[in-house]
Design an enzyme around this catalytic site. Structure first.
Site, PDB file in Angstrom:
ATOM      1  N   ARG A  71       0.800  -0.982   0.086  1.00  0.00           N
ATOM      2  CA  ARG A  71      -0.088   0.151   0.232  1.00  0.00           C
ATOM      3  C   ARG A  71       0.396   1.342  -0.529  1.00  0.00           C
ATOM      4  O   ARG A  71       0.225   1.388  -0.686  1.00  0.00           O
ATOM      5  CB  ARG A  71      -0.779  -0.018   1.148  1.00  0.00           C
ATOM      6  CG  ARG A  71      -2.262  -0.835   1.181  1.00  0.00           C
ATOM      7  CD  ARG A  71      -2.986  -0.538   2.577  1.00  0.00           C
ATOM      8  NE  ARG A  71      -3.721   0.416   2.320  1.00  0.00           N
ATOM      9  CZ  ARG A  71      -4.487   0.434   2.101  1.00  0.00           C
ATOM     10  NH1 ARG A  71      -4.876  -0.194   1.056  1.00  0.00           N
ATOM     11  NH2 ARG A  71      -5.436   1.619   2.490  1.00  0.00           N
ATOM     12  N   HIS A 120      -6.181   8.767  11.770  1.00  0.00           N
ATOM     13  CA  HIS A 120      -6.219   7.226  11.787  1.00  0.00           C
ATOM     14  C   HIS A 120      -4.551   7.168  11.455  1.00  0.00           C
ATOM     15  O   HIS A 120      -4.548   6.301  11.338  1.00  0.00           O
ATOM     16  CB  HIS A 120      -7.198   6.481  10.510  1.00  0.00           C
ATOM     17  CG  HIS A 120      -8.119   6.225  11.323  1.00  0.00           C
ATOM     18  ND1 HIS A 120      -9.223   5.439  10.561  1.00  0.00           N
ATOM     19  CD2 HIS A 120      -9.131   6.040  12.358  1.00  0.00           C
ATOM     20  CE1 HIS A 120     -10.618   6.106  10.601  1.00  0.00           C
ATOM     21  NE2 HIS A 120     -10.468   6.286  11.881  1.00  0.00           N
ATOM     22  N   SER A 193     -18.177   5.788   3.996  1.00  0.00           N
ATOM     23  CA  SER A 193     -19.351   5.141   4.441  1.00  0.00           C
ATOM     24  C   SER A 193     -20.025   5.670   5.763  1.00  0.00           C
ATOM     25  O   SER A 193     -20.864   4.978   6.065  1.00  0.00           O
ATOM     26  CB  SER A 193     -18.411   4.017   4.248  1.00  0.00           C
ATOM     27  OG  SER A 193     -18.098   3.950   5.331  1.00  0.00           O
ATOM     28  N   PRO A 218     -21.135   9.478  -3.959  1.00  0.00           N
ATOM     29  CA  PRO A 218     -22.238   8.420  -5.557  1.00  0.00           C
ATOM     30  C   PRO A 218     -22.398   7.804  -4.319  1.00  0.00           C
ATOM     31  O   PRO A 218     -23.863   7.286  -5.772  1.00  0.00           O
ATOM     32  CB  PRO A 218     -21.245   7.879  -5.908  1.00  0.00           C
ATOM     33  CG  PRO A 218     -19.808   8.172  -5.697  1.00  0.00           C
ATOM     34  CD  PRO A 218     -19.908   8.137  -4.295  1.00  0.00           C
TER      35      PRO A 218
HETATM   36  P1  NAD Z   1     -15.047   2.897   3.501  1.00  0.00           P
HETATM   37  O1  NAD Z   1     -13.989   2.326   2.526  1.00  0.00           O
HETATM   38  O2  NAD Z   1     -15.808   2.809   4.686  1.00  0.00           O
HETATM   39  O3  NAD Z   1     -16.168   3.895   2.680  1.00  0.00           O
HETATM   40  C1  NAD Z   1     -15.641   4.582   1.216  1.00  0.00           C
HETATM   41  C2  NAD Z   1     -16.517   5.524   0.595  1.00  0.00           C
HETATM   42  O4  NAD Z   1     -16.719   6.549  -0.325  1.00  0.00           O
HETATM   43  C3  NAD Z   1     -18.344   4.761   0.533  1.00  0.00           C
HETATM   44  O5  NAD Z   1     -19.644   4.942   1.133  1.00  0.00           O
HETATM   45  C4  NAD Z   1     -18.230   4.823  -0.834  1.00  0.00           C
HETATM   46  O6  NAD Z   1     -19.489   5.319  -1.828  1.00  0.00           O
HETATM   47  C5  NAD Z   1     -17.365   6.177  -1.099  1.00  0.00           C
HETATM   48  N1  NAD Z   1     -16.732   6.991  -2.407  1.00  0.00           N
HETATM   49  C6  NAD Z   1     -16.251   5.586  -3.372  1.00  0.00           C
HETATM   50  N2  NAD Z   1     -15.641   6.531  -4.338  1.00  0.00           N
HETATM   51  C7  NAD Z   1     -15.873   8.240  -4.039  1.00  0.00           C
HETATM   52  C8  NAD Z   1     -15.477   9.365  -5.118  1.00  0.00           C
HETATM   53  N3  NAD Z   1     -15.066   9.133  -6.310  1.00  0.00           N
HETATM   54  N4  NAD Z   1     -15.738  10.535  -3.681  1.00  0.00           N
HETATM   55  C9  NAD Z   1     -16.458  10.516  -3.276  1.00  0.00           C
HETATM   56  N5  NAD Z   1     -17.165   8.995  -2.576  1.00  0.00           N
HETATM   57  C10 NAD Z   1     -16.708   8.188  -2.691  1.00  0.00           C
HETATM   58  O7  NAD Z   1     -13.982   4.216   4.183  1.00  0.00           O
HETATM   59  P2  NAD Z   1     -14.138   5.207   5.233  1.00  0.00           P
HETATM   60  O8  NAD Z   1     -15.353   4.941   5.681  1.00  0.00           O
HETATM   61  O9  NAD Z   1     -13.067   6.326   5.132  1.00  0.00           O
HETATM   62  O10 NAD Z   1     -13.599   4.174   6.169  1.00  0.00           O
HETATM   63  C11 NAD Z   1     -13.055   2.989   6.062  1.00  0.00           C
HETATM   64  C12 NAD Z   1     -11.992   2.793   6.979  1.00  0.00           C
HETATM   65  O11 NAD Z   1      -9.782   2.367   5.844  1.00  0.00           O
HETATM   66  C13 NAD Z   1     -11.236   4.054   6.409  1.00  0.00           C
HETATM   67  O12 NAD Z   1     -10.667   3.753   8.842  1.00  0.00           O
HETATM   68  C14 NAD Z   1      -9.606   4.870   6.473  1.00  0.00           C
HETATM   69  O13 NAD Z   1      -9.073   4.949   7.789  1.00  0.00           O
HETATM   70  C15 NAD Z   1      -9.362   3.485   5.903  1.00  0.00           C
HETATM   71  N6  NAD Z   1      -8.892   3.793   4.857  1.00  0.00           N
HETATM   72  C16 NAD Z   1      -8.362   4.300   4.171  1.00  0.00           C
HETATM   73  C17 NAD Z   1      -7.597   4.757   3.112  1.00  0.00           C
HETATM   74  C18 NAD Z   1      -6.909   5.841   2.690  1.00  0.00           C
HETATM   75  O14 NAD Z   1      -6.216   6.273   3.319  1.00  0.00           O
HETATM   76  N7  NAD Z   1      -6.543   6.542   0.863  1.00  0.00           N
HETATM   77  C19 NAD Z   1      -8.249   3.733   1.959  1.00  0.00           C
HETATM   78  C20 NAD Z   1      -8.749   2.720   2.090  1.00  0.00           C
HETATM   79  C21 NAD Z   1      -9.113   2.878   4.068  1.00  0.00           C
END
Ligand code: NAD
Length: 252
Positions: A71, A120, A193, A218
């Site tokens: 990652r 986080h 989410s 979305p």
């Molecule tokens: P989640 O994976 O639970 O939800 C992601 C949400 O984003 C979904 O509701 C989805 O419909 C929405 N989504 C998808 N594409 C989108 C876009 N282009 N624009 C707007 N919304 C969009 O994520 P969460 O609620 O952040 O919780 C998951 C946990 O995972 C968190 O604790 C986070 O720290 C961790 N996480 C972090 C990363 C990162 O740092 N990029 C990546 C994956 C998970």
């Protein structure tokens, strides 16, 4: 999204204090998969929720370390998208602007956002599994162990500097984020989410305290029916449109 709802721009125009909460969906258009996206390659048979836990690291430290290493490599090659840039632009229009992110990828800071709380942690940092003390990148790079031993404790290992499922958030961090939710005029909830607690409580705290709540996602979430504005759009397609409309008002 071609045009933001006019009520939203009026509300933004009248606000001084903005809180933005972002989740994994904020980074999706930069190429970082959310936890709900399917895993690929070597990791197909694992669920992120099962790897991002203290128990997984205790039982299979090498598997967890390698997953985070993959990652990290992926994240080190990606860049912020126009939605991140729009949030940087919006920061200047408010007396108080706080960005609370659940993301661990530093994309907001890379884009130039200043007032960022990383709820986080940060995937690029490593800490000692026993003491929580930071471990230098040079120490990690010099080790062939996966994970490297910790320099801070005889039985400690290096672990990613992130908060895992089942772990407490640093108290000060969550207190600052909650204070911002209680104080804000408008709260944006973007790409989350609203399932992972305690971060998921923040838009609801803001709602109960009388703030206008705006969701950008979305897909519908448990926040959608309670939010004043629930925009079915992606972060990169909607935030630049909102920032541009706001610039027209704020500069007038
Ligand atoms: P989640 O994976 O639970 O939800 C992601 C949400 O984003 C979904 O509701 C989805 O419909 C929405 N989504 C998808 N594409 C989108 C876009 N282009 N624009 C707007 N919304 C969009 O994520 P969460 O609620 O952040 O919780 C998951 C946990 O995972 C968190 O604790 C986070 O720290 C961790 N996480 C972090 C990363 C990162 O740092 N990029 C990546 C994956 C998970």
């Amino acid at each position: 999204m071609k045009k933001p709802p006019s009520g939203l721009i009026t509300a933004l125009k009248e606000s001084n204090n903005l809180l933005v909460l972002t989740g994994a969906g904020m980074s999706a258009e930069s190429g970082v998969p959310t936890f709900r996206d399917a895993q690929t390659g070597l990791w197909e048979k694992f669920r992120p929720e099962d790897l991002a836990t203290p128990e997984a690291f205790r039982d299979q430290p090498q598997v967890v370390w390698d997953w985070y290493a993959e990652r990290r490599t992926r994240i080190s090659t990606i860049s912020p998208h126009p939605g991140h840039a729009a949030l940087v632009e919006m920061e200047q229009y408010f007396e108080c602007f706080m960005l609370v992110t659940q993301n661990v990828d530093s994309l907001h800071q890379q884009a130039g956002s200043k007032n960022v709380i990383e709820l986080h942690g940060n995937i690029m940092r490593s800490v000692c599994s026993r003491t929580g003390k930071a471990i230098d990148d040079e120490w990690i790079a010099a080790s062939n162990d996966r994970p490297p031993l910790s320099p801070h404790h005889p039985s400690g290992l290096a672990r990613p500097g992130v908060v895992w499922f089942g772990e407490e958030l640093p108290t000060g961090t969550m207190n600052r984020a909650t204070a911002a939710a209680l104080d804000c005029d408008i709260c944006f909830s973007i790409g989350t989410s609203t399932l992972v607690q305690p971060a998921a409580s923040l838009p609801f705290v803001a709602l109960d305290a009388g703030a206008t709540v705006v969701e950008i996602n979305p897909q519908p979430t448990r926040l959608s029916s309670a939010a004043h504005f629930s925009l079915r759009a992606t972060a990169a397609s909607s935030l630049p449109v909102i920032a541009a409309a706001l610039a027209g008002y704020k500069r007038a």
